[in-house]
Design a protein around this motif. Structure first.
Motif, mmCIF file in Angstrom:
data_model
loop_
_atom_site.group_PDB
_atom_site.id
_atom_site.type_symbol
_atom_site.label_atom_id
_atom_site.label_comp_id
_atom_site.label_asym_id
_atom_site.label_seq_id
_atom_site.Cartn_x
_atom_site.Cartn_y
_atom_site.Cartn_z
ATOM 1 N N PRO A 51 -104.775 49.212 -5.370
ATOM 2 C CA PRO A 51 -104.300 47.732 -5.587
ATOM 3 C C PRO A 51 -105.034 46.834 -6.237
ATOM 4 O O PRO A 51 -106.260 46.879 -6.283
ATOM 5 C CB PRO A 51 -103.961 47.516 -3.791
ATOM 6 N N ILE A 52 -104.484 45.866 -6.924
ATOM 7 C CA ILE A 52 -105.329 45.048 -7.559
ATOM 8 C C ILE A 52 -105.070 43.656 -6.929
ATOM 9 O O ILE A 52 -103.849 43.262 -7.142
ATOM 10 C CB ILE A 52 -105.080 45.104 -9.261
ATOM 11 N N LEU A 81 -101.758 40.224 2.950
ATOM 12 C CA LEU A 81 -102.869 40.501 1.920
ATOM 13 C C LEU A 81 -104.233 40.260 2.484
ATOM 14 O O LEU A 81 -105.216 40.638 1.541
ATOM 15 C CB LEU A 81 -102.289 39.740 0.594
ATOM 16 N N GLU A 82 -104.294 39.392 3.404
ATOM 17 C CA GLU A 82 -105.654 38.823 3.434
ATOM 18 C C GLU A 82 -106.376 39.531 4.836
ATOM 19 O O GLU A 82 -107.234 39.064 5.311
ATOM 20 C CB GLU A 82 -105.825 37.240 3.984
ATOM 21 N N ARG A 83 -105.466 40.592 5.265
ATOM 22 C CA ARG A 83 -106.192 41.384 6.533
ATOM 23 C C ARG A 83 -107.485 41.778 6.209
ATOM 24 O O ARG A 83 -107.789 42.340 5.250
ATOM 25 C CB ARG A 83 -105.327 42.284 6.813
ATOM 26 N N PRO A 84 -108.482 41.749 6.897
ATOM 27 C CA PRO A 84 -109.772 41.999 6.957
ATOM 28 C C PRO A 84 -110.020 43.624 6.519
ATOM 29 O O PRO A 84 -111.006 43.952 6.026
ATOM 30 C CB PRO A 84 -110.575 41.915 8.354
ATOM 31 N N GLY A 85 -109.011 44.349 7.221
ATOM 32 C CA GLY A 85 -109.000 45.784 6.876
ATOM 33 C C GLY A 85 -108.570 46.394 5.587
ATOM 34 O O GLY A 85 -108.693 47.501 5.534
ATOM 35 N N TRP A 100 -95.439 51.827 -5.329
ATOM 36 C CA TRP A 100 -96.325 51.404 -4.129
ATOM 37 C C TRP A 100 -95.522 50.402 -3.296
ATOM 38 O O TRP A 100 -96.002 50.207 -2.158
ATOM 39 C CB TRP A 100 -97.429 50.772 -4.505
ATOM 40 N N THR A 101 -94.189 49.898 -3.638
ATOM 41 C CA THR A 101 -93.423 49.003 -2.807
ATOM 42 C C THR A 101 -92.442 49.721 -2.151
ATOM 43 O O THR A 101 -91.478 48.990 -1.494
ATOM 44 C CB THR A 101 -93.033 47.819 -3.635
ATOM 45 N N SER A 102 -92.278 50.991 -2.258
ATOM 46 C CA SER A 102 -91.302 51.755 -1.649
ATOM 47 C C SER A 102 -91.344 52.013 -0.063
ATOM 48 O O SER A 102 -90.612 52.124 0.659
ATOM 49 C CB SER A 102 -91.086 53.145 -2.328
ATOM 50 N N PHE A 121 -99.866 46.410 3.455
ATOM 51 C CA PHE A 121 -99.951 45.296 2.628
ATOM 52 C C PHE A 121 -99.518 45.599 1.284
ATOM 53 O O PHE A 121 -99.161 44.652 0.564
ATOM 54 C CB PHE A 121 -101.494 44.798 2.627
ATOM 55 N N TRP A 122 -99.308 47.085 1.003
ATOM 56 C CA TRP A 122 -99.222 47.453 -0.433
ATOM 57 C C TRP A 122 -97.791 46.773 -0.713
ATOM 58 O O TRP A 122 -97.491 46.384 -2.145
ATOM 59 C CB TRP A 122 -99.069 48.734 -0.693
#
Length: 933
Positions: A51-52, A81-85, A100-102, A121-122
């Protein structure tokens, strides 16, 4: 890398090597393989994805400068999107094709499920990088080496060994934009032979079409404010507010490595004519050599299965094409005895083209097609007007399909993932649809994978292919005119050799522009053109039909739309593109009821005589949706040979209705709906039956609630029936109807008879007969319809006196100039958490104002919204919305303008949508007051 995925990857690579060698042996004939195209499929488990990260867009920030105030809090996106892991750096092993959004979840849940196991998060990532390596065999020498991508959504940058490959020199900053197939020439980026060439594909989703960070939904087609490309509803940014998911992002179809002769057939477009008895082929030849090339075209037709020779074209004179250019040649040949392509016999041919020089054949190609012709006849004569396939008038009855997920339930054909694109599932879906007498499928809002149409060709399912121009009437993102024309062009050029496609739907609910038809006719004149919900409904003589919608439970037996047809649209056919929209019905009771409602409406429209009728999200409701969370995700097993081949191979299917994978020889319905007097599958199958007889008054049901007991209609000795003849197999027109009236308790026959009608093909006839029985007790009538002494249809109905008939849950009592309905009364309406629906029995035709009165409880429920209640009134095709400040005991006007109502029992249907959702039917009374003619 996990051991299982690593093992699968090695197996996939070995399988790919075997396939590549087999393809090379099969295709490389002639001069050391120099004259024929070689292909190697690059699909499989040997890819990675990373992911970018990107800056947030306006809707994700709930920013005050965005296009409108957010209807929901989007902080869940930022939290995800901001989760530390979150891992933004590793290259995760994946299988291609893959979106990747499926894998997605409801907005406030981290329980992400989908076609594959991907990080939570993807689903909110807008950009990603796919990577793999590939080899160039020695046999590719002397040819142009190309990569073909069958579908990438939406914008991509293809890098080979670190260098950007460009498909269009006019757009040097990226490789391609839109979901249609494209090729890139990589001859200068690789060596022949070579190994471990690195292929990297960076893909950005629908946000690549945004005009800045804050696209304006209110001006979606304005370049500086909206989007510059029509995206299709599944990818439109504004749907994020409604909880929809764009499922098909990234490499969603095959990736193919090709070696192409420098002189080759670039395209072949085949047109057949039954009426003229001929075939034409528009052949484009490309010369990518360093000098001029001369050649002759040798064309032959062979049966696709078996390869038997069927026809030879006269060889062309010598043709010269300059270096770096293309030339288009039209071939024409008389053909007196082709086998026609029919839905019941989908016969296919191959057009084999050879480019010949004195020394022999230097290039060849194969294009599959079917010999068939589709036309429209516009006529004042009801028995002549319509759609004609191979000279035979046909009416088209079908469904809209697409893979779509909405929070908590599924849409489309009951899928919550892209496994609709899997060949096994799609094939089974078509066979199931045909078994239920569906004759056409509409690929809604730009559903695009070419293999789906290939299967439709093979299985004999007619198709309406729709572009991604969508929802312009509802502030959707339809892009600029140039991009709209590009979307139409690419759809048609890609799909125009598929005999299953008989109609191009140029746009969905987006008004109309004649440039769309102009663009379509540049690339194909052999099919019909339609648009949906244009303003007016029949916007141009270029259209084959008036596109109308009768959604959300409007009464199919109302003559209103046909009267408008005779007044405004005749002699055009009518295309009902969304007949009875069905949305969230998770329980068997709700789903069976939705099918009963859809088919009741469909029968009315069919009896009225419409030429094309497509239901909307109703077909999947004939099958149950599992309630056990563990059963909602079906694991699918594939071999390495399969996953490395062409096609889409997911690991899971979320909420599937059918399982064609566990036992490939015996697909099953996972949750059949049982326990009701009328099975939804059986009722659908009878409603769509090519030859049918419907009891006209009985089918005007007052209730469409599914029940274990059969529906009992009101007895009347005089019965009117509608007899239909939409027969693919037998073009005779005599239909015999037999009826038998039986006492259901004793089995005693009370009356019987028969009559024969001459019903034109693709037509309907009504007939009235009289039962010679006493209507004081319940009776059963068994109907049968026969052609050529063969029974083609059977149906049983029940009639009784008023004391035994089913209740009128959807019907008000007769009224005059003013009707007041207390929706708390059990017989007044049907309602769910946010909607009430009722049929006011108007005593006088004219315009009526609509008022509502709410309870004290409703006022308290609305206090959270400042005492405001949003109410939308839907009647016919008119929607009106009002924000009301609630006041107890006061009649509040809802409709901005009077709504036209027709006198009669079945003529009017009103649906009220209310917000906040706490309002229920018991909180509202409705008044309709006459306002004039």
């Amino acid at each position: 890398m996990p051991a299982k995925r690593r093992c699968n990857r090695r197996a996939s690579e070995r399988a790919a090597e075997k396939r590549g060698s087999a393809q090379q042996r099969g295709l490389c004939k002639g001069d050391a393989g120099m004259t024929f195209t070689e292909e190697r499929v690059l699909n499989g488990d040997h890819w990675t994805f990373r992911p970018i990260a990107m800056d947030y867009f306006g809707y994700e920030l709930d920013h005050p400068d965005r296009w409108k105030a957010p209807s929901q809090d989007h902080t869940f996106i930022r939290r995800a999107l901001e989760r530390p892991g979150n891992d933004w750096t590793s290259e995760t092993p994946v299988r291609v094709p893959m979106s990747w959004t499926s894998c997605s979840s409801d907005p406030l849940s981290e329980d992400a499920t989908g076609d594959f196991d991907f990080p939570y998060f993807w689903q909110y990532v807008h950009k990603g990088e796919y990577a793999t390596t590939f080899d160039i065999p020695e046999s590719f020498g002397g040819k142009r080496i190309k990569l073909q991508f069958m579908s990438v959504n939406f914008k991509c940058w293809v890098y080979v060994n670190g260098t950007l490959a460009v498909s269009d020199p006019a757009c040097p900053a990226y490789t391609h934009l839109n979901k249609h197939p494209f090729e890139v020439d990589i001859t200068g980026l690789v060596q022949t032979p070579s190994t471990a060439n690195r292929l990297t594909v960076v893909v950005q989703d629908f946000t690549a079409a945004f005009a800045g960070c804050f696209p304006n939904e209110d001006k979606p087609d304005t370049p500086e404010d909206g989007t510059f490309y029509p995206l299709g509803d599944r990818s439109e940014y504004y749907n994020k507010d409604r909880g929809w998911r764009n499922l098909d992002t990234g490499l969603i179809d095959d990736v193919i490595l090709k070696a192409v002769p420098r002189l080759h057939v670039q395209d072949a477009y085949v047109v057949t004519s039954v009426s003229e008895g001929d075939i034409r082929a528009q052949v484009t030849v490309r010369n990518e050599d360093g000098g001029d090339r001369s050649f002759r075209i040798q064309a032959n037709v062979h049966e696709h299965l078996g390869g038997r020779h069927s026809l030879s074209f006269e060889p062309t004179a010598e043709i010269t094409v300059p270096a770096g250019q293309s030339v288009t040649v039209e071939l024409h040949q008389r053909w007196d005895d082709p086998t026609l392509w029919w839905p019941h016999r989908p016969f296919l041919y191959d057009l084999r083209l050879e480019l010949a020089q004195d020394e022999g054949v230097v290039a060849s190609s194969i294009t599959r097609f079917g010999f068939r012709q589709v036309e429209v006849v516009k006529s004042e004569d009801d028995d002549a007007r319509g759609i004609y396939l191979n000279g035979r008038r046909v009416r088209l009855f079908g469904e809209s399909v697409e893979p779509t997920r909405k929070d908590g339930y599924t849409e489309g054909v009951g899928t919550s993932g892209l496994y609709l694109y899997n060949a096994q599932y799609w094939t089974h879906l078509i066979r199931t649809a045909k078994a239920m007498n569906i004759t056409v499928l509409r690929t809604h809002r730009g559903m695009w994978v070419k293999r789906l149409f290939e299967i439709a060709d093979e299985e004999g399912m007619l198709m309406i292919a729709e572009s991604t121009i969508n929802n312009g009437n509802h502030n959707g993102a339809i892009g600029t005119m140039d991009s709209q024309r590009t979307a139409i062009r690419d759809m048609i050029v890609t799909l125009r050799n598929h005999p299953s496609i008989i109609i191009w739907s140029l746009a969905n609910e987006s008004g109309y522009n004649e440039q769309w038809a102009d663009e379509a006719r540049l690339h194909d004149r052999s099919r019909l053109l339609v648009v949906t919900q244009a303003k007016p409904r029949y916007p141009s003589a270029s259209m084959a039909a008036a596109g109308v919608s009768y959604a959300f439970g409007l009464n199919g037996y109302s003559p209103d739309i046909y009267e408008r047809h005779n007044r405004d649209w005749k002699p055009q056919p009518v295309y009902v593109y969304e007949d009875n929209a069905c949305y969230d019905q998770p329980t068997d009771q709700e789903r069976a009821g939705a099918v009963l409602q859809a088919m009741t409406i469909f029968r009315g429209h069919r009896t009225t005589g419409y030429e094309i009728i497509c239901t909307y999200y109703s077909f999947q409701k004939a099958f149950g949706q599992g309630s056990d969370p563990a059963a909602k995700r079906l694991a699918i097993r594939w071999s390495a040979d399969e996953t490395g081949n062409r096609g889409y191979y997911p690991d899971f299917a979320v909420m599937p209705l059918h399982d064609p994978w566990t036992n490939r020889h015996r697909p099953v319905v996972l949750n059949p709906i049982e326990g009701f007097a009328d099975s939804p599958v059986d009722y659908w199958t009878r409603s769509f039956s090519p030859v049918a007889v419907f009891d006209y008054d009985y089918d005007k049901r007052l209730s469409v609630q599914a029940s274990a007991k059969p529906y009992v209609g009101l007895f009347a000795a005089e019965r009117t029936v509608a007899v239909h003849n939409d027969d693919w197999l037998d073009d005779s027109t005599l239909v015999t109807v037999r009826y038998t009236a039986v006492c259901p308790d004793s089995g005693e026959t009370l009356d019987e008879g028969s009559f024969t009608l001459d019903v034109p093909l693709g037509g309907t006839r009504r007939h009235t007969y009289t039962l010679r029985v006493d209507g004081s007790r319940r009776l059963r009538i068994d109907y049968a319809a026969l052609k050529a002494d063969a029974v083609r249809f059977r149906e049983t109905i029940y009639l009784g006196p008023p004391s035994e008939t089913c209740g009128g849950t959807y019907m008000s009592a007769p009224g005059g100039d003013e009707i007041t309905l207390d929706l708390a009364a059990p017989e007044g309406c049907a309602y769910d958490a946010h909607a009430v629906q009722f049929n006011p029995w108007i005593g006088r035709s004219g315009d009526y104002n609509v008022y509502v009165r709410v309870s004290e409880r409703a006022i308290r429920a609305a206090e959270a919204t400042g005492g405001l209640c949003k109410i939308e009134v839907q009647h016919d095709t008119v929607n009106t919305t009002a924000a009301l400040r609630l006041a107890e005991g006061v009649w509040l006007p809802v409709s901005q303008h009077p709504l036209h109502m027709n006198a009669g029992r079945f003529e009017n249907n009103i649906k009220l949508y209310m917000a906040p959702d706490q309002l229920a039917g018991s909180d509202i009374a409705v008044k309709l007051a006459y306002a004039g003619d």
